[in-house]
Design an enzyme around this catalytic site. Sequence first.
Site, PDB file in Angstrom:
ATOM      1  N   GLY A   1      56.095 110.114  59.587  1.00  0.00           N
ATOM      2  CA  GLY A   1      57.119 110.317  60.494  1.00  0.00           C
ATOM      3  C   GLY A   1      58.474 110.540  59.515  1.00  0.00           C
TER       4      GLY A   1
ATOM      5  CD  GLN B   1      63.684 109.403  57.230  1.00  0.00           C
ATOM      6  OE1 GLN B   1      63.120 109.652  58.246  1.00  0.00           O
ATOM      7  NE2 GLN B   1      63.140 108.818  56.217  1.00  0.00           N
TER       8      GLN B   1
ATOM      9  CB  CYS C   1      61.597 103.839  55.235  1.00  0.00           C
ATOM     10  SG  CYS C   1      62.896 105.099  55.938  1.00  0.00           S
ATOM     11  CG  LEU C   2      58.541 109.388  53.947  1.00  0.00           C
ATOM     12  CD1 LEU C   2      58.415 110.873  54.443  1.00  0.00           C
ATOM     13  CD2 LEU C   2      57.972 109.289  52.680  1.00  0.00           C
TER      14      LEU C   2
ATOM     15  CG  HIS D   1      60.547 103.667  61.113  1.00  0.00           C
ATOM     16  ND1 HIS D   1      60.348 102.603  60.087  1.00  0.00           N
ATOM     17  CD2 HIS D   1      60.924 104.664  60.324  1.00  0.00           C
ATOM     18  CE1 HIS D   1      60.813 103.267  58.653  1.00  0.00           C
ATOM     19  NE2 HIS D   1      61.176 104.281  59.048  1.00  0.00           N
ATOM     20  CD  GLU D   2      60.234 108.255  61.467  1.00  0.00           C
ATOM     21  OE1 GLU D   2      61.219 108.839  61.133  1.00  0.00           O
ATOM     22  OE2 GLU D   2      59.328 107.734  60.550  1.00  0.00           O
TER      23      GLU D   2
ATOM     24  CG  HIS E   1      65.280 106.972  60.520  1.00  0.00           C
ATOM     25  ND1 HIS E   1      66.054 106.612  59.296  1.00  0.00           N
ATOM     26  CD2 HIS E   1      63.873 106.891  60.051  1.00  0.00           C
ATOM     27  CE1 HIS E   1      65.405 106.206  58.397  1.00  0.00           C
ATOM     28  NE2 HIS E   1      63.968 106.362  58.604  1.00  0.00           N
TER      29      HIS E   1
HETATM   30 ZN    ZN Z   1      62.489 105.773  58.046  1.00  0.00          ZN
END
Ligand code: ZN
Length: 151
Positions: free
Chosen positions: A46, A51, A89-90, A131-132, A135
């Site tokens: 995701g 991000q 998380c990326l 999660h997304e 963000h």
């Molecule tokens: Zn994340």
Amino acid sequence: MAKLKIVKLGDDTLRKVCRPVDKITPRILTLLDDMAETMRAAEGVGLAAPQVGVLRRVVVVEVEPGNLIELINPKIIAYSGTQEGSEGCLSIPGKYGTVTRPMHVTVRALNRHGETFDITGSEFLARAFCHEIDHLDGKLYIDIATDIESN
Ligand code: ZN
């Protein structure tokens, strides 16, 4: 399509509240394409627009390879149950943490054609939606994780 740079923890962009998309322009479609490419290149499941440094309410999720879910202005309209599990998380490489999330989540969003749709996810997909979408409001999993470990 182009691969974008992923913003890392410590960058203010990750803590901002994103603006809704009011019109689906070619620029938004390019953003969706580039986000999908960036997510896949990073082997993520995701990615949210902040991000990649874009403060718009746009998310891509791909929990099952080939089943890309694009969400514009997503909102969680229903949820039930709970699950506890590991999350990463990326934007926070090399770490993971235990986070409690709903077991089932229904999201309402626009697709790339500007049509409203609802999608329900369970287990890992529900976790990815939460999660997304967090963000987009400047929230990170580390804010709610009960423990954070390095891998
Ligand atoms: Zn994340």
